[in-house]
Motif scaffolding. Structure first.
Motif, mmCIF file in Angstrom:
data_model
loop_
_atom_site.group_PDB
_atom_site.id
_atom_site.type_symbol
_atom_site.label_atom_id
_atom_site.label_comp_id
_atom_site.label_asym_id
_atom_site.label_seq_id
_atom_site.Cartn_x
_atom_site.Cartn_y
_atom_site.Cartn_z
ATOM 1 N N VAL A 65 -12.836 -2.038 -12.455
ATOM 2 C CA VAL A 65 -11.656 -1.783 -13.288
ATOM 3 C C VAL A 65 -11.607 -2.806 -14.415
ATOM 4 N N THR A 66 -10.973 -2.422 -15.503
ATOM 5 C CA THR A 66 -10.778 -3.307 -16.647
ATOM 6 C C THR A 66 -9.289 -3.405 -16.932
ATOM 7 N N PRO A 67 -8.599 -4.397 -16.373
ATOM 8 C CA PRO A 67 -7.154 -4.525 -16.622
ATOM 9 C C PRO A 67 -6.870 -4.764 -18.099
ATOM 10 N N THR A 68 -5.846 -4.120 -18.604
ATOM 11 C CA THR A 68 -5.515 -4.238 -20.027
ATOM 12 C C THR A 68 -4.159 -4.884 -20.269
ATOM 13 N N LYS A 69 -3.399 -5.148 -19.200
ATOM 14 C CA LYS A 69 -2.056 -5.693 -19.360
ATOM 15 C C LYS A 69 -1.859 -6.871 -18.410
ATOM 16 N N ILE A 70 -1.510 -8.029 -18.955
ATOM 17 C CA ILE A 70 -1.179 -9.184 -18.125
ATOM 18 C C ILE A 70 0.118 -8.895 -17.372
ATOM 19 N N GLY A 71 0.130 -9.197 -16.088
ATOM 20 C CA GLY A 71 1.333 -8.939 -15.305
ATOM 21 C C GLY A 71 1.052 -8.973 -13.815
ATOM 22 N N ASP A 72 2.090 -8.684 -13.044
ATOM 23 C CA ASP A 72 2.009 -8.673 -11.581
ATOM 24 C C ASP A 72 2.098 -7.237 -11.081
ATOM 25 N N TYR A 73 1.251 -6.908 -10.108
ATOM 26 C CA TYR A 73 1.205 -5.565 -9.544
ATOM 27 C C TYR A 73 1.118 -5.653 -8.025
ATOM 28 N N ASP A 74 1.344 -4.530 -7.379
ATOM 29 C CA ASP A 74 1.275 -4.455 -5.924
ATOM 30 C C ASP A 74 0.089 -3.606 -5.504
ATOM 31 N N GLY A 75 -0.577 -4.032 -4.424
ATOM 32 C CA GLY A 75 -1.674 -3.269 -3.862
ATOM 33 C C GLY A 75 -1.467 -3.072 -2.373
ATOM 34 N N LYS A 76 -2.211 -2.144 -1.790
ATOM 35 C CA LYS A 76 -2.033 -1.863 -0.368
ATOM 36 C C LYS A 76 -3.234 -1.089 0.166
ATOM 37 N N CYS A 77 -3.234 -0.959 1.493
ATOM 38 C CA CYS A 77 -4.219 -0.126 2.167
ATOM 39 C C CYS A 77 -3.665 1.289 2.248
ATOM 40 N N TYR A 78 -4.467 2.269 1.824
ATOM 41 C CA TYR A 78 -4.030 3.659 1.820
ATOM 42 C C TYR A 78 -4.511 4.423 3.056
ATOM 43 N N GLU A 79 -5.188 3.744 3.974
ATOM 44 C CA GLU A 79 -5.753 4.406 5.149
ATOM 45 C C GLU A 79 -5.075 3.881 6.401
ATOM 46 N N LEU A 80 -4.584 4.784 7.254
ATOM 47 C CA LEU A 80 -3.956 4.368 8.503
ATOM 48 C C LEU A 80 -5.012 3.686 9.372
ATOM 49 N N CYS A 81 -4.874 2.369 9.558
ATOM 50 C CA CYS A 81 -5.948 1.582 10.160
ATOM 51 C C CYS A 81 -5.543 0.887 11.448
ATOM 52 N N GLY A 82 -4.386 1.199 12.004
ATOM 53 C CA GLY A 82 -3.976 0.581 13.251
ATOM 54 C C GLY A 82 -2.484 0.351 13.299
ATOM 55 N N VAL A 83 -2.044 -0.304 14.377
ATOM 56 C CA VAL A 83 -0.605 -0.438 14.602
ATOM 57 C C VAL A 83 0.083 -1.302 13.552
ATOM 58 N N SER A 84 -0.651 -2.220 12.929
ATOM 59 C CA SER A 84 -0.047 -3.076 11.897
ATOM 60 C C SER A 84 -0.543 -2.718 10.504
ATOM 61 N N HIS A 85 -0.821 -1.447 10.315
ATOM 62 C CA HIS A 85 -1.268 -0.973 8.995
ATOM 63 C C HIS A 85 -0.290 -1.368 7.892
ATOM 64 N N SER A 86 1.003 -1.408 8.211
ATOM 65 C CA SER A 86 2.010 -1.725 7.200
ATOM 66 C C SER A 86 1.873 -3.149 6.671
ATOM 67 N N ARG A 87 1.120 -4.027 7.380
ATOM 68 C CA ARG A 87 0.907 -5.388 6.913
ATOM 69 C C ARG A 87 -0.232 -5.491 5.895
ATOM 70 N N MET A 88 -0.970 -4.411 5.713
ATOM 71 C CA MET A 88 -2.127 -4.452 4.820
ATOM 72 C C MET A 88 -1.699 -4.375 3.363
ATOM 73 N N LEU A 89 -0.969 -5.387 2.931
ATOM 74 C CA LEU A 89 -0.475 -5.462 1.559
ATOM 75 C C LEU A 89 -1.149 -6.624 0.840
ATOM 76 N N PHE A 90 -1.190 -6.542 -0.466
ATOM 77 C CA PHE A 90 -1.654 -7.673 -1.279
ATOM 78 C C PHE A 90 -1.005 -7.575 -2.651
ATOM 79 N N LYS A 91 -1.002 -8.688 -3.349
ATOM 80 C CA LYS A 91 -0.452 -8.744 -4.700
ATOM 81 C C LYS A 91 -1.584 -8.915 -5.703
ATOM 82 N N VAL A 92 -1.339 -8.489 -6.914
ATOM 83 C CA VAL A 92 -2.336 -8.575 -7.983
ATOM 84 C C VAL A 92 -1.734 -9.319 -9.160
ATOM 85 N N LYS A 93 -2.461 -10.301 -9.665
ATOM 86 C CA LYS A 93 -2.058 -11.024 -10.872
ATOM 87 C C LYS A 93 -3.149 -10.849 -11.920
ATOM 88 N N VAL A 94 -2.819 -10.201 -13.015
ATOM 89 C CA VAL A 94 -3.731 -10.087 -14.151
ATOM 90 C C VAL A 94 -3.363 -11.188 -15.134
#
Length: 299
Positions: free
Chosen positions: A229-258
Motif C-alpha cells: 500500500v502507498t498511504p497518501t494521508k498523514i493520520g491515525d487509522y484503525d486496523g483489525k483481523c477480519y477472520e474469526l480466529c478463536g475465542v478472543s478474536h475481538s482482541r485482534m486489533l491494531f492501530k495505524v499511524k501514517v
C-alpha cells in the motif's frame, strides 16, 4: 365501481409510500460528510493510492447495479400498467413466449458478467502491483494479537520473493513492536512510500486489513501472503483481523499511524534504543498461547 375503487386505493398507497421514502431521504441531511458517504456508497475515504482503484470498482458496480435495477423496475411497472385488467371481467391477452425478449434476457447478463469480470481483474492487478515497494514490514498475526517487524538498513528487494515461511528476509536486522492481551500495538507507515506487508501466522488463519486502506488479505499458516500500500494521508487509522480466529478474536486489533519519513525513521530508532531488536523477524512460536500476556487463554 368496486374494481375502480380498488385501483384508486392502490394508487393512493403507492403515492403514500413514495412520499415516505422521499421524506426519509430528505431527513438524512445534506452535509458535506453525508454527501461524501453517498458518493462513496458508504465506503470510508481512501487513504492509499491502491484504495482509490478499489473504491472506483465499488462505485462502478453499484452504478451498474442501479441502472440494471431501474431498467428492470421500469419494465415491470410498464407491464403492470400497460397490460392491466381494465374491468372486473377482462382477462389480458396471454403471451406464451417472446423470442427477441428472451434472447435479450440471455445475452445481457452474459455481457454484464464479462464487463464485471474484466474490471475486477484490472483492479486486482493494480491492487497487487508491488513493483514500487521500497519498504517491507513482516506482519505476524497470532492468537490473539499482532507483531510488526521493521527492517533496518538497506533493503534487498529480491529477498521479498519467497514462498516458505522463513526462506529469506529483505533486511539484515529488525526492530519490532509486539501486542499483548492488554496492549494494542501500533504499526507505523511512512507517507507517500509504498510499503509491502509480508503476512505470517504461527497458528490459524487470520486476516490483516485497514478499512481506510480498502485492502485486506488472509494470513495463512505455512505460507506468506503479501500486498503493498502507498498511504497518501498523514493520520491515525484503525486496523483489525477480519477472520474469526478463536475465542478472543475481538482482541485482534491494531492501530495505524501514517507519518512523515523523518518521524518514521525516528520511531525505528526509538525501538532500537529500547532494545526491541532482532537479527530475524519475530514470527511467533508453534504454541501461540505462550505469547506474553496470553498464558492460559487456550482453556
Amino acid at each position: 365501481m368496486e374494481w375502480s375503487a380498488v385501483r384508486r386505493g392502490s394508487r393512493r398507497r403507492l403515492v403514500g409510500s413514495s412520499l415516505l421514502v422521499l421524506a426519509a431521504v430528505s431527513l438524512t441531511g445534506c452535509s458535506s460528510e453525508t454527501a461524501g458517504e453517498w458518493k462513496r456508497i458508504a465506503m470510508p475515504p481512501a487513504a492509499t493510492e491502491e484504495g482509490t482503484h478499489n473504491l472506483a470498482l465499488w462505485q462502478g458496480a453499484w452504478i451498474a447495479a442501479m441502472v440494471t435495477g431501474v431498467i428492470t423496475w421500469g419494465l415491470i411497472f410498464y407491464v403492470l400498467w400497460r397490460f392491466r385488467r381494465r374491468s372486473a371481467d377482462e382477462v389480458p391477452v396471454q403471451t406464451r413466449y417472446n423470442l427477441p425478449l428472451e434472447i435479450f434476457y440471455t445475452i445481457a447478463p452474459v455481457l454484464m458478467c464479462i464487463v464485471f469480470f474484466t474490471h475486477t481483474v484490472t483492479t486486482e492487478n493494480k491492487l497487487l502491483d508491488e513493483s514500487k515497494a521500497t519498504n517491507t514490514i513482516e506482519v505476524v498475526g497470532q492468537q490473539w494479537s499482532w507483531t510488526f517487524n521493521y527492517g533496518l538498513g538497506e533493503r534487498d528487494a529480491a529477498a521479498d520473493d519467497f514462498t516458505s515461511v522463513q526462506k529469506s528476509f529483505p533486511y539484515d536486522d529488525y526492530v519490532y513492536e509486539a501486542g499483548t492481551a492488554s496492549y494494542i500495538p501500533t504499526i507505523y507507515l511512512p507517507v507517500n512510500v509504498t510499503t509491502r506487508f509480508n503476512l505470517h501466522s504461527p497458528d490459524v488463519i487470520h486476516d490483516f486489513g485497514v478499512p481506510a486502506f480498502h485492502m485486506r488479505m488472509d494470513v495463512v499458516p505455512g505460507r506468506v501472503n503479501h500486498y503493498a500500500v502507498t498511504p497518501t494521508k498523514i493520520g491515525d487509522y484503525d486496523g483489525k483481523c477480519y477472520e474469526l480466529c478463536g475465542v478472543s478474536h475481538s482482541r485482534m486489533l491494531f492501530k495505524v499511524k501514517v507519518v512523515s519519513q523523518a518521524d518514521y525513521d525516528a520511531y525505528l530508532q526509538k525501538l532500537e534504543d529500547e532494545g526491541q531488536t532482532s537479527e530475524t523477524p519475530l514470527l511467533g512460536g508453534e504454541d501461540a498461547y505462550t505469547q506474553a500476556g496470553l498464558e492460559g487463554e487456550s482453556e
